[in-house]
Structure formats: structure tokens, C-alpha cells
Design a protein around this motif. Structure first.
Motif, mmCIF file in Angstrom:
data_model
loop_
_atom_site.group_PDB
_atom_site.id
_atom_site.type_symbol
_atom_site.label_atom_id
_atom_site.label_comp_id
_atom_site.label_asym_id
_atom_site.label_seq_id
_atom_site.Cartn_x
_atom_site.Cartn_y
_atom_site.Cartn_z
ATOM 1 N N GLY A 126 -57.994 11.915 -18.265
ATOM 2 C CA GLY A 126 -58.271 11.172 -16.912
ATOM 3 C C GLY A 126 -56.916 11.164 -16.093
ATOM 4 N N ALA A 127 -55.803 10.916 -16.589
ATOM 5 C CA ALA A 127 -54.322 11.072 -16.199
ATOM 6 C C ALA A 127 -54.033 12.492 -15.576
ATOM 7 C CB ALA A 127 -53.497 10.299 -16.893
ATOM 8 N N GLY A 128 -54.422 13.331 -16.625
ATOM 9 C CA GLY A 128 -54.202 14.869 -16.403
ATOM 10 C C GLY A 128 -54.575 15.208 -15.263
ATOM 11 N N PHE B 195 -52.037 10.466 -24.029
ATOM 12 C CA PHE B 195 -51.843 11.931 -24.504
ATOM 13 C C PHE B 195 -51.684 12.689 -22.966
ATOM 14 C CE2 PHE B 195 -53.994 12.442 -28.807
ATOM 15 C CZ PHE B 195 -53.676 11.135 -29.045
ATOM 16 N N ASP C 176 -58.339 7.876 -10.716
ATOM 17 C CA ASP C 176 -59.674 7.010 -11.399
ATOM 18 C C ASP C 176 -60.696 6.675 -10.157
ATOM 19 O OD1 ASP C 176 -59.133 7.627 -13.951
ATOM 20 O OD2 ASP C 176 -58.878 5.598 -14.515
ATOM 21 N N ALA D 40 -53.794 -3.423 -1.340
ATOM 22 C CA ALA D 40 -54.624 -2.810 -0.153
ATOM 23 C C ALA D 40 -55.950 -3.530 -0.276
ATOM 24 C CB ALA D 40 -54.683 -1.500 -0.340
ATOM 25 N N GLU E 230 -48.241 -1.400 -4.358
ATOM 26 C CA GLU E 230 -48.899 -1.885 -5.683
ATOM 27 C C GLU E 230 -49.029 -3.171 -5.494
ATOM 28 O OE1 GLU E 230 -49.645 -0.166 -8.640
ATOM 29 O OE2 GLU E 230 -50.086 -2.586 -9.060
ATOM 30 N N ALA E 231 -50.366 -3.702 -6.018
ATOM 31 C CA ALA E 231 -51.034 -5.065 -5.909
ATOM 32 C C ALA E 231 -50.078 -5.695 -7.060
ATOM 33 C CB ALA E 231 -52.185 -4.817 -6.310
ATOM 34 N N ARG F 80 -47.287 4.521 -22.396
ATOM 35 C CA ARG F 80 -47.759 4.438 -21.091
ATOM 36 C C ARG F 80 -46.443 4.254 -20.152
ATOM 37 N NH1 ARG F 80 -53.192 4.700 -19.110
ATOM 38 N NH2 ARG F 80 -54.452 5.569 -20.924
ATOM 39 N N PHE G 146 -50.457 6.734 -12.068
ATOM 40 C CA PHE G 146 -50.162 7.918 -12.350
ATOM 41 C C PHE G 146 -50.598 8.826 -11.122
ATOM 42 C CE2 PHE G 146 -50.866 6.370 -16.692
ATOM 43 C CZ PHE G 146 -49.730 6.292 -17.058
ATOM 44 N N ALA G 147 -51.675 8.551 -10.462
ATOM 45 C CA ALA G 147 -52.228 9.484 -9.416
ATOM 46 C C ALA G 147 -51.176 8.988 -8.170
ATOM 47 C CB ALA G 147 -53.549 8.850 -8.944
ATOM 48 N N GLY H 134 -51.560 1.884 -4.798
ATOM 49 C CA GLY H 134 -51.672 2.017 -6.057
ATOM 50 C C GLY H 134 -50.474 2.792 -6.684
#
Ligand code: FAD
Ligand code: 3HM
Length: 372
Positions: A292-294, A47, A280, A126, A34-35, A102, A14-15, A11
Motif C-alpha cells: 500500500g505504502a509502496g 515492510f 490510500d 482539509a 496535516e490535520a 512506521r 507517506f503519499a 495529508g
């Protein structure tokens, strides 16, 4: 000399990108799978609070992020035409909150991961992992690594292949995310982030968010049960009825946008053997605190730091989860309460419960932001 330790990451969100940049900067070799056929971000705007900005700074991505992002001077809540909250932001002694597309954030993180030395492979899906330290790809390849990272989002195949049970929760509301332009909506109040709520004739909400010189992000909340307002392409009539002041933007959306119901994922553990689950895939949360991304980025950096501080991967994973998880659990819980109660409609002040993550100095990111 000992060989560099190696990570395989599923993936390039962001993570995954944060983990890749953080590990490479600590001497690891890293390959990210990355798929998708392209490196790109889904969704519209985002944000990022101080905690996320600090992580970006520690990854060498902050200057690029800052350059195309928007720093609104105020955050308002207006419900049924009345201003219920007005908070100056981004000034001296004010909380820092940048808004951006984004795509902009993602591109800056791709650049930082590559600059640090990560290999990014597209069209590489994956399908699972083995706790001994193996990533399994859709084409049958099995790749060995010192650590495997499942950063493959809320429907994570890496997580599911390990049989880690999940607690999932859904909510009454969801969000249409759209990106449009700011034509006719610039200057003065139109430079603020404005959380517009309407209760009559139905409950709808638009989180109006300038996200760059010309970009406008609108997070349009509608109950899952409201089929008319949650339809894609956006049906402008119910929205313009509630928010006539946004008619210029609402009438030019065309077929843009996607609707996602709020959801939460919780795992009993964030790892199995040498496989870590980050972002996530481990802790999806409703977007009500915009964290979430933070949290995903903080936990990715925190993982790289823990791996540096310990002798074995297993020890690092224990330290990492013990150190990082309480804040993520708190943020997820609070985001869920806000989603379930719709308390933002009453002009909720950003208090310690809501801003705990935003105010946190993330592990490995104590360098102050250079904002000159
Ligand atoms: P993702 O962003 O989902 O990335 C996963 C990546 O993995 C993708 O590139 C995907 O293509 C890839 N992938 C998937 N499966 C595979 C596979 N099998 N193999 C290889 N690759 C795979 N957070 C904030 O901090 N601020 C906000 O303002 C904010 N607003 C939000 C608004 C909404 C409406 C929603 C739903 C969420 C919001 N969030 C926000 C949360 C944020 O979007 C997520 O927390 C964040 O995207 C998580 O990053 P991730 O890298 O874990 O997952
Ligand atoms: C950034 C952001 N914040 C809050 C929400 C929400 O409450 O649904 C959505 C967002 O994109």
C-alpha cells in the motif's frame, strides 16, 4: 524568470510527503497540510520492498531509512507448527525487503521533504477541493495552486468533496497491529520474518517481524467475526493458545494495538481538473502484499515526473494515470485475492504475480540502491 509552480497537499502521510519531496526537488513550491496536531505515523511496523526503497532513494531519504531499519535474512511461513516456506532474503541475488517502525520511516520522509524545501503545516485540516485548483481548509481558507493533491488517506475528504464515486470492499479478516520489544526474541530464527498461522482451535495468524535493533512488529490477523481475538486491548489468552512460542511478547502488550478490517477502495479516475488523488485515498488495498505504502510512494513520485514531462497539469494527470495505474490495479487485485483466499497459510511462494510491484523500477527511481 517564470514563477515556480505551486502545490497544496492534504495529508502528511507517506503519499503526501513523497509528493512534497519529489515536487520540491523539481523546483515547485509545496505546502503540506496535516490535520493532526503532530507529524507522526499511525500503525506499528511496515515492510518496504525494493520499489519503495528506490523511491526513498530518489527522494534523498534512503540512507536515513536504511540506518534504523531491519534486514531479515529469511522469510518463513509456519502453519500449525510446520514450516511450509523458507526463503532467504536480503542477500546477493535475493529480494530486498526492509522492515521498520512506521515512525522511523515517517521521520525520514519528513526530514527529506523539509530538506527539499516543503512547508509542513500541522493542525490544518482539509475539507475539500475545487477542480480549478483550490484546496479548502476547515477554518474556511481557500488556497489556490497549480496542483492540489489529496493524500489524506482512506477516508479522504478531498476525494469525497469532488464527488468521485468509490467502489469499496470489505473482507472477512482484519489485523491488530502492535509494536513491542524484542527482549528474549533475538538471534537465529528470531531474526527472521515469520508468518505463523494456526487453524485449530480457531484461525489466527501472527506475522512476526523484527523491525529494528529492539523493535518487534506483530501483525495479528483475526476474523472480524472473532470478537474475542480481535478485541483491543489484546486479549492474550486465545493468541497464546495458538502461538505459545510467542507468549513472552504476547503477554507484555498491555493496552497497545489497533484493529483494522481489511478494505479496498477503487476510483474510476485518480483526478478531477487540477486535483490529483494519491495513495490510500485513491487505492487502499489489503496489506497482504505489503504494497500500500509502496504504491503510494511510487505514484507520488510518478506524478512529479509526469508534471515535469508535460506542458499542462491536465496533460500530466492523464499521462500519470495511464502510466502508473495498471501496476497499482494489478497489485490491489492480487492483494485482494490473497486476502479473500488466505492462501498465504499454505506457504505461498513469492511469485511474479505477487512481486510485480516489488520488482518494478518506479518512474523516476532508476538509480541503483547504494547499500555499501
Ligand atoms: P495515510 O498513511 O493514511 O496518511 C494520510 C495522512 O493524511 C495522515 O497523516 C492523516 O492524519 C492525514 N489526514 C487525514 N485526513 C486529513 C485531512 N482531512 N486533512 C489533512 N490531513 C489529513 N503498506 C506497505 O507498503 N507495507 C506494509 O507493510 C503495509 N502494512 C500494512 C498493514 C496494515 C494492517 C494496513 C491496514 C496497511 C498496511 N500498509 C502497508 C498500507 C499502508 O499503511 C498505506 O498504504 C499507507 O499508509 C498509505 O499512505 P497514505 O499517505 O496514502 O495515507
Ligand atoms: C506487512 C504485512 N503483510 C501482510 C499483512 C497481512 O497479510 O495482513 C499485514 C502486514 O502488516
Amino acid at each position: 524568470m517564470a514563477r515556480a509552480r505551486h502545490a497544496e497537499i492534504a495529508g502528511a502521510g507517506f503519499a503526501g510527503l513523497a509528493a512534497a519531496a519529489a515536487l520540491c526537488r523539481r523546483g515547485w513550491t509545496v505546502r503540506v497540510h496535516e490535520a493532526d496536531r503532530e507529524l507522526r505515523a499511525f500503525g506499528a511496523g511496515i515492510f518496504i520492498w525494493s520499489n519503495g526503497l528506490r523511491v526513498l532513494n530518489a527522494l534523498g531519504a534512503y540512507a536515513d531509512v536504511r540506518a534504523g531499519a531491519f534486514a531479515a535474512p529469511a522469510y518463513e511461513t509456519r502453519t500449525d507448527g510446520e514450516t511450509l516456506a523458507f526463503e532467504p532474503i536480503n542477500g546477493p541475488n535475493r529480494y530486498r525487503l526492509l522492515t521498520m517502525t512506521r515512525q522511523h520511516l515517517h521521520a525520514a520522509m519528513v526530514k527529506a521533504a523539509r530538506a527539499a524545501g516543503a512547508e509542513l503545516v500541522t493542525g490544518s485540516e482539509a475539507v475539500g477541493a475545487a477542480p480549478e485548483g483550490e484546496l479548502h481548509l476547515a477554518d474556511g481558507t481557500r488556497l489556490e495552486a497549480d496542483i492540489v493533491i489529496g493524500a489524506d488517506g482512506v477516508r479522504s475528504k478531498v476525494r469525497d468533496s469532488l464527488g468521485i464515486p468509490q467502489e469499496r470492499r470489505k473482507y472477512q479478516d482484519g489485523i491488530i497491529r502492535v509494536l513491542t520489544d524484542r527482549t528474549g526474541l533475538k538471534g537465529g530464527e528470531w531474526d527472521h520474518v515469520i508468518d505463523f498461522w494456526c487453524h485449530r482451535p480457531r484461525t489466527l495468524r501472527i506475522l512476526y517481524t523484527p523491525s529494528g535493533e529492539n523493535d518487534l512488529y506483530m501483525a495479528m490477523m483475526a476474523p472480524v467475526a472473532d470478537k474475542e481475538a480481535s478485541a483491543i486491548p489484546v486479549n492474550p489468552a486465545p493468541w497464546i493458545d495458538c502461538f505459545p512460542q510467542l507468549a513472552p511478547a504476547l503477554s507484555r502488550l498491555g493496552d497497545r494495538g489497533r484493529y483494522d478490517a481489511y478494505e479496498t477502495t477503487r476510483l474510476p479516475t485518480w483526478s478531477a481538473g487540477r486535483v490529483a488523488i494519491v495513495g490510500d485515498s485513491a487505492h487502499a488495498m489489503p496489506p497482504t502484499l505489503a504494497q500500500g505504502a509502496g504504491c503510494a510512494m511510487m505514484n507520488a513520485l510518478g506524478l512529479a515526473v509526469a508534471l515535469d514531462e508535460t506542458h499542462t497539469v491536465e496533460e500530466a494527470l492523464r499521462l500519470w494515470e495511464a502510466r502508473e495505474r495498471p501496476l497499482t490495479d494489478h497489485t490491489q487485485r492480487r492483494a485482494a485475492e490473497i486476502a479473500a483466499s488466505r492462501v498465504l497459510a499454505s506457504g505461498m511462494k513469492w511469485d511474479d504475480e505477487g512481486l510485480r510491484a516489488a520488482r518494478h523500477v518506479p518512474t523516476g527511481a532508476d538509480m541503483p540502491l547504494d547499500d555499501r
